[in-house]
Design a protein around this motif. Structure first.
Motif, PDB file in Angstrom:
ATOM      1  N   ILE A  34     -10.907  41.462  52.778  1.00  0.00           N
ATOM      2  CA  ILE A  34     -10.567  42.504  51.808  1.00  0.00           C
ATOM      3  C   ILE A  34     -11.845  43.249  51.422  1.00  0.00           C
ATOM      4  N   MET A  35     -11.779  44.572  51.404  1.00  0.00           N
ATOM      5  CA  MET A  35     -12.903  45.386  50.930  1.00  0.00           C
ATOM      6  C   MET A  35     -12.378  46.356  49.891  1.00  0.00           C
ATOM      7  N   LEU A  36     -13.068  46.410  48.752  1.00  0.00           N
ATOM      8  CA  LEU A  36     -12.627  47.230  47.635  1.00  0.00           C
ATOM      9  C   LEU A  36     -13.600  48.371  47.333  1.00  0.00           C
ATOM     10  N   VAL A  37     -13.078  49.443  46.785  1.00  0.00           N
ATOM     11  CA  VAL A  37     -13.894  50.473  46.150  1.00  0.00           C
ATOM     12  C   VAL A  37     -14.208  49.926  44.758  1.00  0.00           C
ATOM     13  N   HIS A  38     -15.484  49.678  44.461  1.00  0.00           N
ATOM     14  CA  HIS A  38     -15.839  48.946  43.243  1.00  0.00           C
ATOM     15  C   HIS A  38     -15.494  49.712  41.965  1.00  0.00           C
ATOM     16  N   TRP A  39     -15.842  50.983  41.924  1.00  0.00           N
ATOM     17  CA  TRP A  39     -15.488  51.856  40.801  1.00  0.00           C
ATOM     18  C   TRP A  39     -15.034  53.206  41.351  1.00  0.00           C
ATOM     19  N   PRO A  40     -14.067  53.843  40.690  1.00  0.00           N
ATOM     20  CA  PRO A  40     -13.569  55.143  41.162  1.00  0.00           C
ATOM     21  C   PRO A  40     -14.517  56.279  40.787  1.00  0.00           C
ATOM     22  N   VAL A  41     -15.615  56.402  41.534  1.00  0.00           N
ATOM     23  CA  VAL A  41     -16.603  57.448  41.248  1.00  0.00           C
ATOM     24  C   VAL A  41     -15.928  58.820  41.358  1.00  0.00           C
ATOM     25  N   PRO A  42     -15.924  59.603  40.294  1.00  0.00           N
ATOM     26  CA  PRO A  42     -15.212  60.889  40.308  1.00  0.00           C
ATOM     27  C   PRO A  42     -15.665  61.800  41.443  1.00  0.00           C
ATOM     28  N   GLY A  43     -14.687  62.371  42.133  1.00  0.00           N
ATOM     29  CA  GLY A  43     -14.985  63.299  43.215  1.00  0.00           C
ATOM     30  C   GLY A  43     -15.445  62.641  44.502  1.00  0.00           C
ATOM     31  N   LYS A  44     -15.584  61.316  44.495  1.00  0.00           N
ATOM     32  CA  LYS A  44     -16.126  60.604  45.648  1.00  0.00           C
ATOM     33  C   LYS A  44     -15.250  59.434  46.113  1.00  0.00           C
ATOM     34  N   HIS A  45     -14.484  58.849  45.194  1.00  0.00           N
ATOM     35  CA  HIS A  45     -13.797  57.599  45.531  1.00  0.00           C
ATOM     36  C   HIS A  45     -12.676  57.784  46.546  1.00  0.00           C
ATOM     37  N   VAL A  46     -12.060  58.958  46.580  1.00  0.00           N
ATOM     38  CA  VAL A  46     -10.978  59.195  47.547  1.00  0.00           C
ATOM     39  C   VAL A  46     -11.538  59.153  48.973  1.00  0.00           C
ATOM     40  N   GLU A  47     -12.679  59.798  49.176  1.00  0.00           N
ATOM     41  CA  GLU A  47     -13.327  59.777  50.491  1.00  0.00           C
ATOM     42  C   GLU A  47     -13.738  58.360  50.870  1.00  0.00           C
ATOM     43  N   ALA A  48     -14.212  57.603  49.883  1.00  0.00           N
ATOM     44  CA  ALA A  48     -14.621  56.217  50.141  1.00  0.00           C
ATOM     45  C   ALA A  48     -13.425  55.367  50.558  1.00  0.00           C
ATOM     46  N   TYR A  49     -12.313  55.563  49.882  1.00  0.00           N
ATOM     47  CA  TYR A  49     -11.105  54.801  50.215  1.00  0.00           C
ATOM     48  C   TYR A  49     -10.647  55.128  51.635  1.00  0.00           C
TER      49      TYR A  49
END
Length: 258
Positions: free
Chosen positions: A65-80
């Motif tokens: 399992i790999m998680l996005v640690h915090w939903p960094v605004p404007g960036k987390h969607v790309e990370a996901y």
């Protein structure tokens, strides 16, 4: 055996070395990790590089399992999306999120990234009797996403003297760690307690031989104060920007804190 790891903890190379020395086979371990804000901010390539570094440090061939640690605004969607691509390549078995509010998850939805098998397997965030955000918990459960709690044991022994927690301890003859862990289990919330001594680990595991009554669960479920929710919001605002060039920025839009 689930090992909750993260880039931010900076200990995955030690965990990998210890695991290799343990003799425990790979199929008996669930490696869960999280990609940190500075990497998320840099974009998809940095996220993918961190996934590989995590695998190399843990010496585990792939991540469960790999998680996005915090939903960094404007960036987390790309990370996901980058984590989904790593999953398609076989480097990750499941993708998840951490510290997401309802509104953060709705951004993933709007981007078309959470349909079918692309839905995050879990959302890891703080849950305990003193920070029980029922509206958020119910939302993610309804979405079919497992809620996994960190800080289920609050801040440790110094925080276990709350009168209501001690009342339930007295009524059941159980310790505070057992009560707090059982509270989460009965809510069907994943419990990942941290311990620094074997005796604590044993105590943390002794949560399956008893049950809390409906009245006790109700008592523990109603300890979250407005002040606790505001403190959560303050922490959330700080952490979504932490270790990025925009550290200290304001909240870009309102979020559900309950």
């Amino acid at each position: 055996r689930l090992l909750d790891c993260a880039q931010f903890y900076a200990n995955e190379h030690w965990i990998g070395e210890c695991w290799k020395k343990s003799g425990v086979s790979r199929d008996k371990i669930v490696f869960e990790s999280k990609v940190w804000n500075d990497t998320i901010y840099k974009g998809a390539d940095a996220v993918k590089a961190q996934v590989q570094k995590c695998i190399d440090d843990l010496q585990c061939e792939y991540l469960d399992i790999m998680l996005v640690h915090w939903p960094v605004p404007g960036k987390h969607v790309e990370a996901y999306k980058a984590l989904q691509e790593c999953k398609a390549e076989g480097k990750i078995k499941m993708v998840g999120i951490s510290n997401y509010t309802i509104e953060d998850y709705e951004e993933l939805k709007a981007a078309g990234l959470v349909s079918g098998d692309d839905k995050p397997v879990l959302n890891q965030f703080e849950v305990n009797p003193l920070l029980y955000r029922k509206k958020t918990i119910d939302y993610f459960k309804k979405e079919g996403i497992v809620v996994q709690s960190y800080r289920g044991l609050l801040a440790g022994p110094s925080s276990w003297d709350h009168p209501a927690i001690q009342e339930v301890c007295s009524e059941t003859g159980r310790s505070a760690p057992e009560i707090l862990g059982r509270f989460l289990v009965q809510l069907e919330i994943g419990h990942i307690p941290k311990a620094s001594a074997t005796s604590r680990m044993v105590q943390n595991s002794e949560i399956f031989g008893f049950s809390l009554s409906a009245a006790q669960m109700e008592k523990l479920s109603n300890l979250t104060t407005p002040e606790a929710l505001e403190n959560y919001k303050t922490t959330y605002i700080k952490c979504i920007w932490r270790d990025t060039p925009e550290a200290g920025a304001a909240l870009p839009r309102e979020v559900t804190i309950e």
